[in-house]
Scaffold this active site. Structure first.
Site, mmCIF file in Angstrom:
data_model
loop_
_atom_site.group_PDB
_atom_site.id
_atom_site.type_symbol
_atom_site.label_atom_id
_atom_site.label_comp_id
_atom_site.label_asym_id
_atom_site.label_seq_id
_atom_site.Cartn_x
_atom_site.Cartn_y
_atom_site.Cartn_z
ATOM 1 N N LYS A 156 -2.316 -9.308 3.041
ATOM 2 C CA LYS A 156 -1.455 -10.309 3.189
ATOM 3 C C LYS A 156 -2.046 -9.821 5.232
ATOM 4 O O LYS A 156 -1.583 -11.261 5.889
ATOM 5 C CB LYS A 156 0.164 -9.246 3.342
ATOM 6 C CG LYS A 156 0.393 -9.370 2.525
ATOM 7 C CD LYS A 156 1.315 -8.545 1.750
ATOM 8 C CE LYS A 156 1.730 -7.443 1.793
ATOM 9 N NZ LYS A 156 0.866 -6.272 1.529
ATOM 10 N N ARG A 208 10.929 -7.046 1.071
ATOM 11 C CA ARG A 208 9.726 -5.693 0.108
ATOM 12 C C ARG A 208 11.076 -5.266 -0.905
ATOM 13 O O ARG A 208 10.497 -4.264 -2.030
ATOM 14 C CB ARG A 208 10.161 -4.399 1.028
ATOM 15 C CG ARG A 208 8.656 -3.552 1.280
ATOM 16 C CD ARG A 208 7.381 -4.066 1.542
ATOM 17 N NE ARG A 208 6.522 -2.916 1.316
ATOM 18 C CZ ARG A 208 5.812 -2.653 2.442
ATOM 19 N NH1 ARG A 208 5.679 -4.085 3.378
ATOM 20 N NH2 ARG A 208 4.713 -2.159 2.500
ATOM 21 N N ARG A 226 -10.081 0.323 4.471
ATOM 22 C CA ARG A 226 -10.257 -0.560 5.542
ATOM 23 C C ARG A 226 -9.846 0.564 6.969
ATOM 24 O O ARG A 226 -9.477 1.688 6.913
ATOM 25 C CB ARG A 226 -8.383 -0.721 5.417
ATOM 26 C CG ARG A 226 -7.680 -0.908 6.505
ATOM 27 C CD ARG A 226 -6.496 -1.773 6.247
ATOM 28 N NE ARG A 226 -5.391 -0.758 5.525
ATOM 29 C CZ ARG A 226 -4.170 -1.404 5.302
ATOM 30 N NH1 ARG A 226 -3.964 -2.564 4.867
ATOM 31 N NH2 ARG A 226 -3.895 -0.360 4.461
ATOM 32 N N ARG A 272 2.296 3.968 -3.280
ATOM 33 C CA ARG A 272 2.641 2.865 -2.496
ATOM 34 C C ARG A 272 2.644 1.713 -3.697
ATOM 35 O O ARG A 272 3.473 0.871 -3.782
ATOM 36 C CB ARG A 272 1.914 2.349 -1.917
ATOM 37 C CG ARG A 272 1.324 3.029 0.161
ATOM 38 C CD ARG A 272 0.654 3.153 0.547
ATOM 39 N NE ARG A 272 0.906 1.507 1.639
ATOM 40 C CZ ARG A 272 -0.232 1.262 2.158
ATOM 41 N NH1 ARG A 272 -1.079 2.435 1.936
ATOM 42 N NH2 ARG A 272 -0.196 -0.006 2.375
HETATM 43 P P1 AP5 Z 1 -5.371 -6.090 4.488
HETATM 44 O O1 AP5 Z 1 -5.212 -7.614 5.268
HETATM 45 O O2 AP5 Z 1 -4.742 -5.306 5.263
HETATM 46 O O3 AP5 Z 1 -4.053 -5.973 3.217
HETATM 47 P P2 AP5 Z 1 -2.540 -5.629 3.340
HETATM 48 O O4 AP5 Z 1 -1.600 -6.623 2.121
HETATM 49 O O5 AP5 Z 1 -1.495 -6.308 4.827
HETATM 50 O O6 AP5 Z 1 -1.886 -4.599 2.853
HETATM 51 P P3 AP5 Z 1 -0.661 -3.763 3.426
HETATM 52 O O7 AP5 Z 1 -1.901 -2.120 3.204
HETATM 53 O O8 AP5 Z 1 -0.661 -4.017 5.326
HETATM 54 O O9 AP5 Z 1 0.377 -3.981 3.401
HETATM 55 P P4 AP5 Z 1 1.266 -3.229 2.559
HETATM 56 O O10 AP5 Z 1 2.317 -4.230 2.827
HETATM 57 O O11 AP5 Z 1 1.303 -1.373 2.185
HETATM 58 O O12 AP5 Z 1 1.877 -2.548 4.127
HETATM 59 P P5 AP5 Z 1 2.666 -2.930 5.300
HETATM 60 O O13 AP5 Z 1 1.761 -2.710 6.799
HETATM 61 O O14 AP5 Z 1 3.359 -4.294 5.170
HETATM 62 O O15 AP5 Z 1 -6.438 -5.582 3.701
HETATM 63 C C1 AP5 Z 1 -6.931 -4.986 3.207
HETATM 64 C C2 AP5 Z 1 -8.143 -4.817 3.118
HETATM 65 O O16 AP5 Z 1 -9.016 -5.364 2.897
HETATM 66 C C3 AP5 Z 1 -8.570 -4.807 4.623
HETATM 67 O O17 AP5 Z 1 -9.655 -3.867 4.928
HETATM 68 C C4 AP5 Z 1 -9.741 -6.084 5.165
HETATM 69 O O18 AP5 Z 1 -10.728 -6.081 5.744
HETATM 70 C C5 AP5 Z 1 -9.723 -6.205 3.620
HETATM 71 N N1 AP5 Z 1 -9.786 -7.460 2.818
HETATM 72 C C6 AP5 Z 1 -8.688 -8.566 3.323
HETATM 73 N N2 AP5 Z 1 -8.836 -9.641 1.799
HETATM 74 C C7 AP5 Z 1 -9.987 -9.296 1.135
HETATM 75 C C8 AP5 Z 1 -11.238 -10.428 0.815
HETATM 76 N N3 AP5 Z 1 -10.350 -11.245 0.308
HETATM 77 N N4 AP5 Z 1 -12.026 -9.512 0.377
HETATM 78 C C9 AP5 Z 1 -12.179 -8.504 0.633
HETATM 79 N N5 AP5 Z 1 -11.857 -7.500 1.423
HETATM 80 C C10 AP5 Z 1 -10.617 -7.990 2.188
HETATM 81 O O19 AP5 Z 1 3.693 -1.055 5.242
HETATM 82 C C11 AP5 Z 1 3.022 0.065 5.310
HETATM 83 C C12 AP5 Z 1 4.320 0.777 5.350
HETATM 84 O O20 AP5 Z 1 5.958 0.175 6.385
HETATM 85 C C13 AP5 Z 1 5.258 0.517 4.164
HETATM 86 O O21 AP5 Z 1 4.839 2.108 3.556
HETATM 87 C C14 AP5 Z 1 5.842 0.694 4.703
HETATM 88 O O22 AP5 Z 1 6.499 2.930 4.302
HETATM 89 C C15 AP5 Z 1 6.774 0.634 5.629
HETATM 90 N N6 AP5 Z 1 7.764 -0.638 5.583
HETATM 91 C C16 AP5 Z 1 7.230 -2.224 6.161
HETATM 92 N N7 AP5 Z 1 8.036 -2.644 5.871
HETATM 93 C C17 AP5 Z 1 8.706 -2.217 5.057
HETATM 94 C C18 AP5 Z 1 9.645 -3.135 4.698
HETATM 95 N N8 AP5 Z 1 10.239 -4.775 4.642
HETATM 96 N N9 AP5 Z 1 11.251 -2.460 4.187
HETATM 97 C C19 AP5 Z 1 10.686 -1.293 3.850
HETATM 98 N N10 AP5 Z 1 9.711 -0.886 4.589
HETATM 99 C C20 AP5 Z 1 8.836 -1.040 5.072
#
Ligand code: AP5
Length: 217
Positions: free
Chosen positions: A13, A88, A127, A171
């Site tokens: 994402k 979420r 990552r 997660r």
């Molecule tokens: P990446 O693009 O970083 O993946 P992502 O989907 O953004 O993963 P996140 O872990 O950031 O998502 P998340 O939803 O768990 O975390 P968030 O920060 O929102 O890609 C991952 C890796 O793969 C990278 O190394 C990339 O280079 C590689 N990659 C990408 N595409 C690829 C491809 N096509 N091929 C190969 N490799 C590839 O949330 C974190 C925490 O914040 C949550 O756990 C929660 O505690 C809190 N939080 C955030 N939003 C909320 C909410 N709305 N409500 C409550 N708590 C929240």
């Protein structure tokens, strides 16, 4: 375009959000990034969010909802936005409906990035994120020229605290229990578009932009 990205942790994402937001000239609003910048800035919000994030749990809705409401009221989001990480759960989706109604706006589309859990574990374990510019790399799929140094800005890279295997597993459970019902929720309203998020970053970007093009105003 008023766009929401959904998909499991590690689906790509954040990676795709950068390209999509640039392509459609809309601000990228990531709740995870906002929380992380509050954690590193030592704010009250950051202190509160950190314990949930480190455990891989969701930050309580009332905290997250207020933060998103404030952010979407800012001028740069009036004409469009990309939301990464919000909503979420279904309660947050209803909150977003309320925010949109209060601004006299509606969502254009919800893009679902489909990827299996084994690939998620591979992506998250490799990552690395830049401390300075926030760009996301991968040790195998998208490596930097020098280990642990960002090619874009020279900043130091770090491994997110919530990317270690036990927290990733938790997660994924939280995603299955709380976030995946959003797919049915938005599908039932005819607002969901799903794409296969396997393949190279460039392939996925191409698929995403093609799927979203009909919704660009
Ligand atoms: P990446 O693009 O970083 O993946 P992502 O989907 O953004 O993963 P996140 O872990 O950031 O998502 P998340 O939803 O768990 O975390 P968030 O920060 O929102 O890609 C991952 C890796 O793969 C990278 O190394 C990339 O280079 C590689 N990659 C990408 N595409 C690829 C491809 N096509 N091929 C190969 N490799 C590839 O949330 C974190 C925490 O914040 C949550 O756990 C929660 O505690 C809190 N939080 C955030 N939003 C909320 C909410 N709305 N409500 C409550 N708590 C929240």
């Amino acid at each position: 375009m008023r766009l929401v990205l959904v998909g499991p942790p590690g689906a790509g994402k954040g990676t795709q959000a950068e390209f999509i937001a640039e392509h459609f000239a809309i601000p990228k609003i990531s709740t995870g990034d906002i929380f992380r910048s509050n954690v590193s800035g030592g704010t009250e919000l950051g202190r509160l969010a950190k314990k949930y994030m480190d455990a891989g749990d969701l930050v309580p809705d009332e905290v997250t909802n207020a933060m998103v409401r404030d952010r979407l009221a800012q001028d740069d989001a009036v004409e469009g936005f990309l939301l990464d990480g919000f909503p979420r759960n279904v309660l947050q989706a209803r909150e977003l409906d309320g925010i949109m109604a209060s601004l006299d706006r509606s969502l254009s589309v919800v893009l679902d990035l489909e990827v299996d859990h084994d690939e998620v574990v591979r992506r998250l374990s490799g990552r690395r994120t830049c401390k300075q510019c926030g760009h996301v790399w991968h040790v195998e799929y998208d490596p930097t020229t020098r280990p642990d140094v960002c090619d874009k800005c020279g900043g130091a890279l770090y491994h997110r605290d919530d990317d270690y295997p036990d927290t990733v597993r938790h997660r994924l459970e939280v995603y299955s229990a709380q976030t995946s019902p959003l797919v049915q929720f938005y599908d039932g309203r005819g607002q969901l578009v799903s794409i296969d998020a396997l393949g190279t970053v460039e392939d996925v970007t191409e698929r995403a932009i093609a799927a979203l093009a009909p919704f660009a105003g």
